[in-house]
Design an enzyme around this catalytic site. Structure first.
Site, PDB file in Angstrom:
ATOM      1  N   TYR A   1       0.814  -1.210   0.000  1.00 28.35           N
ATOM      2  CA  TYR A   1       0.000   0.000   0.000  1.00 28.35           C
ATOM      3  C   TYR A   1       0.853   1.269   0.000  1.00 28.35           C
ATOM      4  CZ  TYR A   1      -3.698  -3.295   1.347  1.00 28.35           C
ATOM      5  OH  TYR A   1      -4.571  -4.360   1.401  1.00 28.35           O
TER       6      TYR A   1
ATOM      7  N   LYS B   1       0.899  -7.535   5.482  1.00 26.11           N
ATOM      8  CA  LYS B   1       0.978  -8.623   4.509  1.00 26.11           C
ATOM      9  C   LYS B   1       2.347  -8.704   3.846  1.00 26.11           C
ATOM     10  CE  LYS B   1      -3.860  -7.586   3.565  1.00 26.11           C
ATOM     11  NZ  LYS B   1      -3.882  -6.193   4.057  1.00 26.11           N
TER      12      LYS B   1
ATOM     13  N   HIS C   1       0.089 -12.112   0.914  1.00 24.70           N
ATOM     14  CA  HIS C   1      -0.827 -11.190   0.228  1.00 24.70           C
ATOM     15  C   HIS C   1      -1.500 -11.843  -0.985  1.00 24.70           C
ATOM     16  CE1 HIS C   1      -1.483  -6.606  -0.483  1.00 24.70           C
ATOM     17  NE2 HIS C   1      -2.536  -7.298  -0.867  1.00 24.70           N
TER      18      HIS C   1
ATOM     19  N   GLY D   1     -18.114  -3.859  -2.264  1.00 23.39           N
ATOM     20  CA  GLY D   1     -18.143  -4.177  -3.687  1.00 23.39           C
ATOM     21  C   GLY D   1     -17.325  -3.239  -4.534  1.00 23.39           C
TER      22      GLY D   1
ATOM     23  N   ARG E   1     -18.101   8.902   7.533  1.00 27.11           N
ATOM     24  CA  ARG E   1     -18.134   7.507   7.072  1.00 27.11           C
ATOM     25  C   ARG E   1     -17.396   6.601   8.057  1.00 27.11           C
ATOM     26  NH1 ARG E   1     -21.543   9.226   4.311  1.00 27.11           N
ATOM     27  NH2 ARG E   1     -21.680   9.303   2.030  1.00 27.11           N
TER      28      ARG E   1
END
Length: 330
Positions: A53, A82, A115, A225, A282
């Site tokens: 990332y 990961k 990963h 999604g 959020r």
């Protein structure tokens, strides 16, 4: 501490991991430290990171600030990270783990995952970090370069991380049922977690049952999604589950948002979820999932939306972005 939102837990071996975590994929370096700090402030105790990332140093800054200000202790946090594809050889696994630990400012990792079941040719930290997918960007035709490393070799080195105390639990991402069966045949230390893409358009019921038959917990990435993939041109604006009538009806009955309904569906089916956001409102909404329950009809209607639609598929994005066809799913 008393104002932090309380979230349910998912059993991971003998430990309890918060069922809602903050996914850190695609959070920019400029915003990662503040996003992590704010997340911990409102009650997140589960952070899902990865070397790939490219923001682990900033994530570590946010963690350090939160701990220094007394928002939480290290022991109250669950940090997942990961092993990247370029570090699958046994001699590279510990160094990769230690690099993530150093960047995150931690002296142990709660959960360390393979990963992808994809071994790529090694790239030294000094040459490029994160190593990414392409081996040599200066090549005439830049592409992925695979390395012939058995998954069993990688897993053996992962087990050594547990034995040396660097890592508390180990697991895998993006494994199929066949790879899980194979892994369980040779693992001395059994995988505690399977992390997979899962949402109402990709329910993966058989894979979930397989993992649970081996007492593996399951974390769903991209639990909402398509939202993470539209900006990458890996999904269209119309691919969203959040406008489906069954989701909207459940949201209206419960007085919550469509996103909260989909995340609650994930938790009620027994998975942990790791939505990504840096929006303060959020953050709170994604964490506030215990004040309502979906009924059986709502759960069944949302599960029935399954299309086996996978947004994160190496067979698609590796060829499109990295000039290499590489499929890991049938």
């Amino acid at each position: 501490m008393s104002d932090a939102i309380q979230v349910p837990g998912v059993k991971v071996s003998s430990k309890s991991m918060p069922a809602v975590g903050l996914g850190l994929w695609k959070i920019t370096q400029d915003s990662a430290a503040q996003a992590v700090y704010e997340a911990i402030k409102v009650g997140y105790r589960h952070l899902d990171s990865a070397a790939d990332y490219g923001n682990e140093q900033q994530v570590g800054e946010g963690i350090a600030r939160a701990i220094a200000e007394g928002l939480c202790s290290r022991e109250e946090l669950w940090i997942t990270t990961k092993l990247w594809n370029t570090y699958h050889r046994a001699e590279h696994v510990e160094a990769a783990c230690r690099r993530s630990m150093d960047d995150l400012g931690l002296d142990y990792i709660d959960l360390y995952l393979v990963h992808f079941p994809i071994a790529l040719r090694y790239v030294d930290f000094n040459d490029r970090y994160p190593a990414e997918w392409i081996f040599d960007h200066s090549a005439e035709d830049p592409a992925m370069e695979l390395d012939q490393v058995p998954l069993s070799e990688t897993w053996g080195a992962m087990e050594q991380l547990v034995e040396s105390g660097l890592v508390r639990q180990i697991g895998v991402c993006n494994y199929s049922a066949v790879l899980l069966h194979d892994l369980m045949s040779y693992a001395r230390i059994k995988p505690a977690m399977l992390q997979i893409e899962s949402h109402p358009y990709l329910t993966q019921e058989a894979l979930l049952r397989t993992a649970r038959s081996y007492n593996m917990a399951v974390t769903a990435f991209s639990p909402l999604g398509s939202l993470s993939y539209v900006e990458l041109n890996m999904a269209g604006a119309n691919d969203t589950v959040l406008t489906d009538p069954s989701v909207l009806a459940a949201a209206q009955r419960n007085g919550v948002t469509a996103a909260q309904v989909v995340l609650r569906w994930g938790i009620q089916r027994g998975t942990a979820v790791i939505p990504k956001t840096s929006n303060p409102q959020r953050l709170i909404e994604n964490l506030t999932l215990t004040e309502f329950t979906l009924n059986d009809e709502e759960m069944d209607a949302i599960s029935a939306l399954n299309q086996n639609h996978r947004f994160n598929d190496p067979a698609q994005f590796c060829e499109a972005a990295f000039n290499t066809f590489h499929s890991i799913y049938d």
